[in-house]
Structures are given as structure tokens and as C-alpha cells.
Motif scaffolding. Structure first.
Motif, PDB file in Angstrom:
ATOM      1  N   VAL A   1       0.938  -1.155  -0.062  1.00 44.47           N
ATOM      2  CA  VAL A   1       0.102  -0.109  -0.207  1.00 44.47           C
ATOM      3  C   VAL A   1       1.038   1.336   0.091  1.00 44.47           C
ATOM      4  N   LEU A   2       2.019   1.208   0.990  1.00 40.26           N
ATOM      5  CA  LEU A   2       2.914   2.360   0.840  1.00 40.26           C
ATOM      6  C   LEU A   2       3.554   2.536  -0.450  1.00 40.26           C
ATOM      7  N   ASP A   3       4.102   1.539  -1.039  1.00 42.78           N
ATOM      8  CA  ASP A   3       4.483   1.583  -2.412  1.00 42.78           C
ATOM      9  C   ASP A   3       3.845   2.201  -3.308  1.00 42.78           C
ATOM     10  N   ALA A   4       2.637   1.801  -3.433  1.00 46.60           N
ATOM     11  CA  ALA A   4       1.423   2.379  -4.441  1.00 46.60           C
ATOM     12  C   ALA A   4       1.603   3.951  -4.116  1.00 46.60           C
ATOM     13  N   LEU A   5       1.726   4.423  -3.036  1.00 49.08           N
ATOM     14  CA  LEU A   5       1.476   5.715  -2.830  1.00 49.08           C
ATOM     15  C   LEU A   5       2.626   6.831  -3.245  1.00 49.08           C
ATOM     16  N   GLU A   6       3.700   6.189  -3.478  1.00 49.99           N
ATOM     17  CA  GLU A   6       4.881   6.736  -3.881  1.00 49.99           C
ATOM     18  C   GLU A   6       4.651   7.808  -4.943  1.00 49.99           C
TER      19      GLU A   6
ATOM     20  N   LEU B   1      -5.737   2.345  -5.239  1.00 53.00           N
ATOM     21  CA  LEU B   1      -4.963   1.468  -4.406  1.00 53.00           C
ATOM     22  C   LEU B   1      -5.271  -0.156  -4.486  1.00 53.00           C
ATOM     23  N   VAL B   2      -6.389  -0.568  -4.840  1.00 47.81           N
ATOM     24  CA  VAL B   2      -6.889  -2.028  -5.153  1.00 47.81           C
ATOM     25  C   VAL B   2      -6.305  -2.166  -6.101  1.00 47.81           C
ATOM     26  N   ALA B   3      -6.273  -1.627  -7.383  1.00 46.21           N
ATOM     27  CA  ALA B   3      -5.858  -1.814  -8.632  1.00 46.21           C
ATOM     28  C   ALA B   3      -4.364  -1.951  -8.692  1.00 46.21           C
ATOM     29  N   ALA B   4      -3.492  -1.044  -7.857  1.00 48.65           N
ATOM     30  CA  ALA B   4      -1.997  -1.122  -7.909  1.00 48.65           C
ATOM     31  C   ALA B   4      -1.621  -2.164  -7.073  1.00 48.65           C
ATOM     32  N   THR B   5      -2.479  -2.644  -5.943  1.00 45.04           N
ATOM     33  CA  THR B   5      -1.819  -3.679  -5.104  1.00 45.04           C
ATOM     34  C   THR B   5      -2.137  -5.022  -5.419  1.00 45.04           C
TER      35      THR B   5
ATOM     36  N   THR C   1      -9.482  -5.570   2.392  1.00 44.29           N
ATOM     37  CA  THR C   1      -8.086  -5.745   3.073  1.00 44.29           C
ATOM     38  C   THR C   1      -7.425  -4.311   2.719  1.00 44.29           C
ATOM     39  N   VAL C   2      -7.581  -3.601   1.567  1.00 35.56           N
ATOM     40  CA  VAL C   2      -6.957  -2.525   1.173  1.00 35.56           C
ATOM     41  C   VAL C   2      -7.412  -1.381   2.253  1.00 35.56           C
ATOM     42  N   HIS C   3      -8.776  -1.140   2.434  1.00 39.41           N
ATOM     43  CA  HIS C   3      -9.536  -0.392   3.201  1.00 39.41           C
ATOM     44  C   HIS C   3      -8.825  -0.637   4.731  1.00 39.41           C
ATOM     45  N   ARG C   4      -9.050  -1.572   5.190  1.00 43.15           N
ATOM     46  CA  ARG C   4      -8.675  -1.936   6.453  1.00 43.15           C
ATOM     47  C   ARG C   4      -7.033  -1.628   6.847  1.00 43.15           C
ATOM     48  N   LEU C   5      -6.204  -1.815   6.215  1.00 46.81           N
ATOM     49  CA  LEU C   5      -4.796  -1.381   6.034  1.00 46.81           C
ATOM     50  C   LEU C   5      -4.711   0.006   5.978  1.00 46.81           C
TER      51      LEU C   5
ATOM     52  N   GLU D   1       1.246  10.745 -14.743  1.00 46.53           N
ATOM     53  CA  GLU D   1       0.248   9.923 -13.784  1.00 46.53           C
ATOM     54  C   GLU D   1      -0.644   9.216 -14.625  1.00 46.53           C
ATOM     55  N   ASP D   2      -1.308   8.393 -13.735  1.00 45.36           N
ATOM     56  CA  ASP D   2      -2.604   7.523 -14.580  1.00 45.36           C
ATOM     57  C   ASP D   2      -3.618   8.559 -15.111  1.00 45.36           C
TER      58      ASP D   2
END
Length: 236
Positions: A8-13, A22-26, A32-36, A138-139
Motif C-alpha cells: 500500500v505504501l509503495d503504491a502511494l509513492e 490502491l486496490v488496482a495497484a496492489t 483488505t486495502v481499506h482496513r490497512l 500520472e494515470d
């Protein structure tokens, strides 16, 4: 669970990211992503911008500063001095922070008319060659969001991606020109922009024609230094 939090942290770089992105990137499930993400927000490792998107949190900046591990800033210092001395113009490194870009390192022209941007200065992501560079790769959705109210167009950003550098003339401030190029992290994503800036009278109305090659070379050297440092740390 720690590995998933790291994903998750890597996806925010690369910058502000929605939950769906975040869901798509990870590749992790949405619950799970929401909880993390919520747990990371609680510990200030993530934050949220004014649009509700997730961004890297203030605690990460504090930890990096305390440990002296901000490799980008450490590697940028000598390179910016070299870039300033080669071009005769002030040089900077910018990182994106939400809807702004922040000057994290600089080397100012010592004498004469110059563009002074102290470290820590926050500037808009809507104008300037560094903003163009930080947005160009960016995307699609982030690109559309970033173009809202911007002084540059999709056509200009397409040219930035094609050439590998950006220029601006009076976008951020009347009479100031700049040239910027992307710095890429070890994973290949654009994480910062290297820039030079100064008066249009000196840089001319085609600053890229004069300085783009030098700025691109500097940004590439900084990218290579970051890759090398990352490889050393992984081998330890």
C-alpha cells in the motif's frame, strides 16, 4: 500483513491515490486495502488530501528526517550545485505533496538576477515546468484531476512525455522561465522533478532548446544514484 502494508505504501509513492486505485495497484481485495489504509492513517503513516485521496503521511517524513535516510535529498545536493554551475541558473528538486509541489533541495545562483525558491517552499501543481513533469506520467484519472484549472494543456503534457522534459514561460510567475526533467525511483515511477529557473531575458523564450539536455542528464544521474543506493541497501 506487513508485506501487504508495504504494498500500500509503495503504491502511494507516485502521489495521491483513491481507494479504487490502491486496490488496482496492489492486487489486494478492497476490504483488505481499506482496513490497512485506515490503520496506516491512524498511525500517521498515511494521510488524506482535500479530495479524500490517500497520501503518504507526516510520520514518514519525521522518520526519514530522524534517520537521515532521505536518499533523494542527500544525492541531490552535489548534483544541483553542478547543474547550477553548468547552466548559470538556480536549480531545484521538487516533490509532489497533495495538490502542491515542495522544493526539497536547491542551489541558488550566487549573484545577479535569479529565481529564489527556498527549501520548503510550496508551489502550485497547476503551473510551472516541474508541475508538468510531476503530472505528465500520472494515470488517466490523476491526469484529468491535475489539469483542472491548470495553466498547461493535455497537448503540452503529451509533449513532455514524448520529449522527456518540460519548459515554462511565465506560468508560475511573470518573467520567469524554467526547464524540468523527471527523477525516477528504483521502480521506474516519477517521484520528483529536477529544475532550473531564472529570468526569461536570460533563459530566452526557448529555454528547453538551451538547457534541456543538461537538465535531463542531471535528472538521469539522480535517478541512477537512487537505484544504486537502493541496491546497496537491499544487499545489506
Amino acid at each position: 500483513m506487513l508485506d501487504k502494508a508495504a504494498m500500500v505504501l509503495d503504491a502511494l509513492e507516485a502521489g495521491p491515490t483513491s481507494l479504487a486505485q490502491l486496490v488496482a495497484a496492489t492486487g489486494l481485495s478492497r476490504p483488505t486495502v481499506h482496513r490497512l489504509a485506515q490503520a496506516l492513517v491512524h498511525h500517521r503513516l498515511l494521510g488524506k488530501d482535500i479530495h479524500g485521496r490517500f497520501v503518504l503521511g507526516s510520520r514518514l517524513v519525521e522518520l526519514a528526517s530522524a534517520a537521515g535516510e532521505d536518499r533523494l535529498i542527500a544525492a541531490a545536493g552535489p548534483l544541483l550545485v553542478q547543474l547550477r554551475d553548468t547552466t548559470g541558473e538556480s536549480s531545484q528538486v521538487f516533490r509532489r505533496q497533495g495538490d502542491n509541489r515542495v522544493c526539497v533541495a536547491s542551489a541558488e545562483r550566487p549573484v545577479g538576477l535569479r529565481d529564489t525558491i527556498p527549501i520548503g517552499t510550496q508551489l502550485s501543481m497547476r503551473a510551472g515546468s516541474a508541475a508538468q513533469v510531476l503530472l505528465a506520467w500520472e494515470d488517466h484519472q490523476r491526469l484529468l484531476d491535475g489539469l483542472h484549472g491548470a495553466r498547461f494543456t493535455p497537448t503540452i503534457l503529451a509533449g513532455v512525455r514524448r520529449r522527456g522534459w518540460a519548459q515554462s514561460l511565465g506560468e508560475r510567475e511573470p518573467g520567469v522561465a524554467s526547464v524540468s526533467a523527471p527523477v525516477r525511483g528504483p521502480n521506474g515511477r516519477v517521484i520528483a522533478a529536477v529544475s532550473i529557473s531564472g529570468p526569461i531575458e536570460r533563459l530566452t523564450r526557448q529555454p528547453g532548446k538551451i538547457h534541456a539536455e543538461t537538465v535531463v542528464k542531471g535528472a538521469s544521474q539522480l535517478s541512477a544514484a537512487l537505484r544504486q543506493t537502493s541496491e546497496i541497501l537491499r544487499s545489506e
